[in-house]
Every structure is written in structure tokens, then in C-alpha cells.
Design an enzyme around this catalytic site. Sequence first.
Site, PDB file in Angstrom:
ATOM      1  N   GLY A  51      -5.778  47.874  30.287  1.00  0.00           N
ATOM      2  CA  GLY A  51      -5.774  48.619  31.541  1.00  0.00           C
ATOM      3  C   GLY A  51      -4.668  49.646  31.520  1.00  0.00           C
ATOM      4  O   GLY A  51      -3.730  49.561  30.716  1.00  0.00           O
ATOM      5  N   CYS A  82      -3.935  43.860  25.051  1.00  0.00           N
ATOM      6  CA  CYS A  82      -3.034  44.916  25.536  1.00  0.00           C
ATOM      7  C   CYS A  82      -2.444  44.551  26.903  1.00  0.00           C
ATOM      8  O   CYS A  82      -1.629  43.661  26.991  1.00  0.00           O
ATOM      9  CB  CYS A  82      -3.737  46.266  25.544  1.00  0.00           C
ATOM     10  SG  CYS A  82      -3.975  46.879  23.867  1.00  0.00           S
ATOM     11  N   TYR A  83      -2.883  45.211  27.990  1.00  0.00           N
ATOM     12  CA  TYR A  83      -2.370  44.866  29.317  1.00  0.00           C
ATOM     13  C   TYR A  83      -2.552  43.377  29.588  1.00  0.00           C
ATOM     14  O   TYR A  83      -1.677  42.725  30.166  1.00  0.00           O
ATOM     15  CB  TYR A  83      -3.084  45.688  30.390  1.00  0.00           C
ATOM     16  CG  TYR A  83      -2.598  45.385  31.800  1.00  0.00           C
ATOM     17  CD1 TYR A  83      -1.530  46.086  32.339  1.00  0.00           C
ATOM     18  CD2 TYR A  83      -3.199  44.385  32.573  1.00  0.00           C
ATOM     19  CE1 TYR A  83      -1.065  45.785  33.618  1.00  0.00           C
ATOM     20  CE2 TYR A  83      -2.752  44.092  33.842  1.00  0.00           C
ATOM     21  CZ  TYR A  83      -1.683  44.796  34.369  1.00  0.00           C
ATOM     22  OH  TYR A  83      -1.220  44.498  35.626  1.00  0.00           O
ATOM     23  N   HIS A 103      -6.530  46.815  20.224  1.00  0.00           N
ATOM     24  CA  HIS A 103      -7.910  46.695  20.711  1.00  0.00           C
ATOM     25  C   HIS A 103      -8.834  46.237  19.585  1.00  0.00           C
ATOM     26  O   HIS A 103      -9.322  47.060  18.810  1.00  0.00           O
ATOM     27  CB  HIS A 103      -8.389  48.038  21.270  1.00  0.00           C
ATOM     28  CG  HIS A 103      -7.765  48.397  22.580  1.00  0.00           C
ATOM     29  ND1 HIS A 103      -8.210  47.890  23.783  1.00  0.00           N
ATOM     30  CD2 HIS A 103      -6.724  49.209  22.887  1.00  0.00           C
ATOM     31  CE1 HIS A 103      -7.477  48.370  24.769  1.00  0.00           C
ATOM     32  NE2 HIS A 103      -6.562  49.173  24.247  1.00  0.00           N
ATOM     33  N   GLU A 130     -11.813  45.314  19.860  1.00  0.00           N
ATOM     34  CA  GLU A 130     -13.212  45.625  20.176  1.00  0.00           C
ATOM     35  C   GLU A 130     -13.662  47.000  19.688  1.00  0.00           C
ATOM     36  O   GLU A 130     -14.865  47.270  19.603  1.00  0.00           O
ATOM     37  CB  GLU A 130     -13.452  45.508  21.697  1.00  0.00           C
ATOM     38  CG  GLU A 130     -12.795  46.574  22.556  1.00  0.00           C
ATOM     39  CD  GLU A 130     -11.339  46.293  22.922  1.00  0.00           C
ATOM     40  OE1 GLU A 130     -10.829  46.971  23.828  1.00  0.00           O
ATOM     41  OE2 GLU A 130     -10.718  45.409  22.304  1.00  0.00           O
ATOM     42  N   GLY A 186     -39.298  55.756  29.655  1.00  0.00           N
ATOM     43  CA  GLY A 186     -38.074  55.487  28.902  1.00  0.00           C
ATOM     44  C   GLY A 186     -38.080  54.066  28.372  1.00  0.00           C
ATOM     45  O   GLY A 186     -38.946  53.253  28.726  1.00  0.00           O
ATOM     46  N   ASP A 231     -36.156  51.547  29.007  1.00  0.00           N
ATOM     47  CA  ASP A 231     -35.900  50.480  29.983  1.00  0.00           C
ATOM     48  C   ASP A 231     -37.178  50.100  30.726  1.00  0.00           C
ATOM     49  O   ASP A 231     -37.565  48.925  30.753  1.00  0.00           O
ATOM     50  CB  ASP A 231     -34.827  50.915  30.993  1.00  0.00           C
ATOM     51  CG  ASP A 231     -33.532  51.318  30.322  1.00  0.00           C
ATOM     52  OD1 ASP A 231     -33.295  50.877  29.189  1.00  0.00           O
ATOM     53  OD2 ASP A 231     -32.762  52.090  30.925  1.00  0.00           O
ATOM     54  N   LYS A 274     -27.936  48.429  26.892  1.00  0.00           N
ATOM     55  CA  LYS A 274     -29.041  49.223  26.351  1.00  0.00           C
ATOM     56  C   LYS A 274     -29.448  48.764  24.952  1.00  0.00           C
ATOM     57  O   LYS A 274     -30.639  48.678  24.647  1.00  0.00           O
ATOM     58  CB  LYS A 274     -28.634  50.694  26.325  1.00  0.00           C
ATOM     59  CG  LYS A 274     -29.700  51.633  25.771  1.00  0.00           C
ATOM     60  CD  LYS A 274     -30.841  51.841  26.740  1.00  0.00           C
ATOM     61  CE  LYS A 274     -30.549  52.988  27.677  1.00  0.00           C
ATOM     62  NZ  LYS A 274     -31.697  53.327  28.548  1.00  0.00           N
TER      63      LYS A 274
END
Length: 423
Positions: A64, A91-92, A179, A181, A235, A237, A385
Amino acid sequence: MTQQPSSDSQRQPGIVILDFGSQYSELIARRVRETEVFSLVLGYSTSADELRRIAPKGIILSGGPSSVYAEHAPLCDPEIWSLGIPVLGVCYGMQLMVQQLGGVVEAATGKAEYGKAPLEVDDPTDLLTNVDNGSTMWMSHGDSVKALPDGFVRLAHTANTPEAAVAHLQRKLYGVQFHPEVVHSTCGMALIRNFVYHVCGCDPDWTTAAFIDEAVGLVREQVGDKRVLLALSGGVDSSTLAFLLKKAIGDQLTCMFIDQGFMRKGEPEFLMDFFDRKFNIHVEYINARQRFIGKLKGITDPEEKRKIIGTEFIRVFEEESKRLGPFDYLAQGTLYPDVIESAGTNVDPKTGERVAVKIKSHHNVGGLPKDLQFKLVEPLRKLFKDEVRKVGRSLGLPEEIVRRHPFPGPGLAIRILGEVTDE
């Protein structure tokens, strides 16, 4: 496990991510799901009692932009440390863990660290198993840990950050000052897998096949023998949703395709042929081209165009649904990022209101009038997605639809600068 009869019914998350305002919170959730473990993003103010009720096997505190010692810094419920659930602070999240448990966090002296840095591994077991010594990790911080709480040990360091990874091994509390990720962190996924599997003991049961089985069962339970209407855009979705609902409820599904005249060339004809004739999914074709272009006469602002098209879409949809109905349920291809961005996961500590960054007005969540007489069916609302594409493939959706380039609901009307004309 007992499921409530609702399209928003959820399996227990293996990992909960508490969001402290990081741009990477959704990415952490996606990385956990890549290990085939279900994850959810919740606000940082989620109470320890609520977490006890949800009963995840692990908790990740996101990064954050704040400093933990700032006046209105976002804080988690300190009871979280006593739940007996493993926690990983990023991190934060690491700095908050250190501060709340009695350590010291201060502004970094000398040089703040942004970007790639080689990680020197001090303990190559536990959280850092298979994390190579000297592997690149992505650092992003202006504060650093000056003193660890009692019982914590160092797991890794960098040239500028003595406490780059720390842990209280007995309590299964871990913190990393980088990080894992992001793709720049070369062994980041190894660290996430270690936390998810070895530390938390999660099972890899969040698979495409498992999701489809659960979703089909929940839709059948929710809908019963009633009729469902789906606004089909073509689309990935709405197309995946059409295939899923066809599998779940068959001919109880009616799809409506509203041609507002702003789609790519030949697209309406392609979609009608594809769904109605090739896959026997009933689609009602509504030609509303002149109606829409008439509403945009003299309009040049993209967001104003978007709102006009959205409002007109709802009016056409209401009129046609009355003509074709009655329908009890409306199906929407709402995805998890829509839910997070529209509802917000966090609470402003000063106002107590939910906070969400509005990137653009969403066409699904929050776009419907309050008096619309439908109950919602949203079986994709917990998916990202990339997960929707996997589900689509598993349901037999052809690659030409699965890999389609995303196209905004208002179509070419907002891609065209200035006024939209027939020409």
C-alpha cells in the site's frame, strides 16, 4: 460444504488477501489462484471475528502507499495475529505486522529501494524453499524495518535492506519487503507456492472443472424452472456465460442481442450465425441502429456518449424483455474485478465509507435501474478474465471467441473522436 442458493454463493477461500490500497492486490489474488487455490480480496478493516467465520487457511496483507506511522495509516484488526492462521505481509503488510507486534519501522535512511534487487537468502527453507540465492525481487518502499519484534528472525536481505524477509516461525507469521506477485520477481511464484501449500496446507482444488460443476449446480438451485434472459454482446464474458447457462438450464435461457450499430464490421451477422445456428443457443436479434445513432446527434464527449448509450441500452432491453417475457432472472457476465472496483474493498478511516477507484463507469455492476424487475444470476462474479477464458474453453467455446480482443460495450461510438454519424 453447505452452499446458500445464490449466484454469489462462494466456496470457502483458501487464502484471503486484505487490501491496503495496493495496485497489486488483485494480482496477488490471481497468483494464488494460479496455484489452483481459491482466493478472495477483502478490505483491510475486515475484523478478526469475520476472518474466523470465513476460516481461510492463510491471510496475505497487501502492500500500500501509506506509511505505517502516519496519522491516518490503514490498520488491520490486531487480533488477526492471534487467530492461529498463517499470515504473509507484503511490503506495507510486513511493516504493519512488525509495528503492531512491537518492532520498529522508520523512513529508510540513505536510499529508498525501487526496482530490481538481488535477494540474499539467509534461510533457504520454509517460505524460501527453492528461492534461488541472488534471484531478482522487485522492491518498492521508502520505509524499512529497524528492529524486529520478539521471536522474529531474518530470512533474507538485500544490499540496502537488512530485513528483506522475516518470520516468526512458531506462529507462522511472515513478512517480505518485496513484491513476489509481479513478473519481475524471478522466484516470486516459488515463494507464493511455499506459503500456500507448505505453510498454509491448502489443497489445489480450484480447478476449471470444479468451478463449472459448482456453478451449474448453483444456477439450477437458484433458478429452478424459471426463465432467464441474457444480454449477449459476443465478448468472451457473455459468450462463456451463455454456454454455461445452456449447460445448466437448457431452453430456459433466452439470449438477446441488441445491435446498436457501433460494432465491428460483420460482427452482428457472425454472432447470430455462431450462437443461433452453430450451437443452437436461442438468440433474439434486435436491430436498434437508427435509434442509437439518433440519440448521439451532436455529442462529442466519450463519457457522455457512454452514458447515453448505456441508458438507451437499458430502455431497449426493458422494452424487448417485456415483449419476449416474462422472465424472472437476468444473467450478467459480471467478473471479480468489476465487483472489487465497483463496490470497493476498503473503508475510509475518517468517513467510514467504502472506497473504490473509479477507472470508468462499469457496464455491468451498478448500471441497472433500481426498479428493474429481475433477480440477478451472476455465476462468473468470482472469476478473473483469464479464468473466464479457461472456463470458456472447457465448455467448448471456440478459440475465435475465447481469444477475441476486448471491445467496449459502446463499441466504435467511443473509439471515434467527435460526433458519430452514419458515415
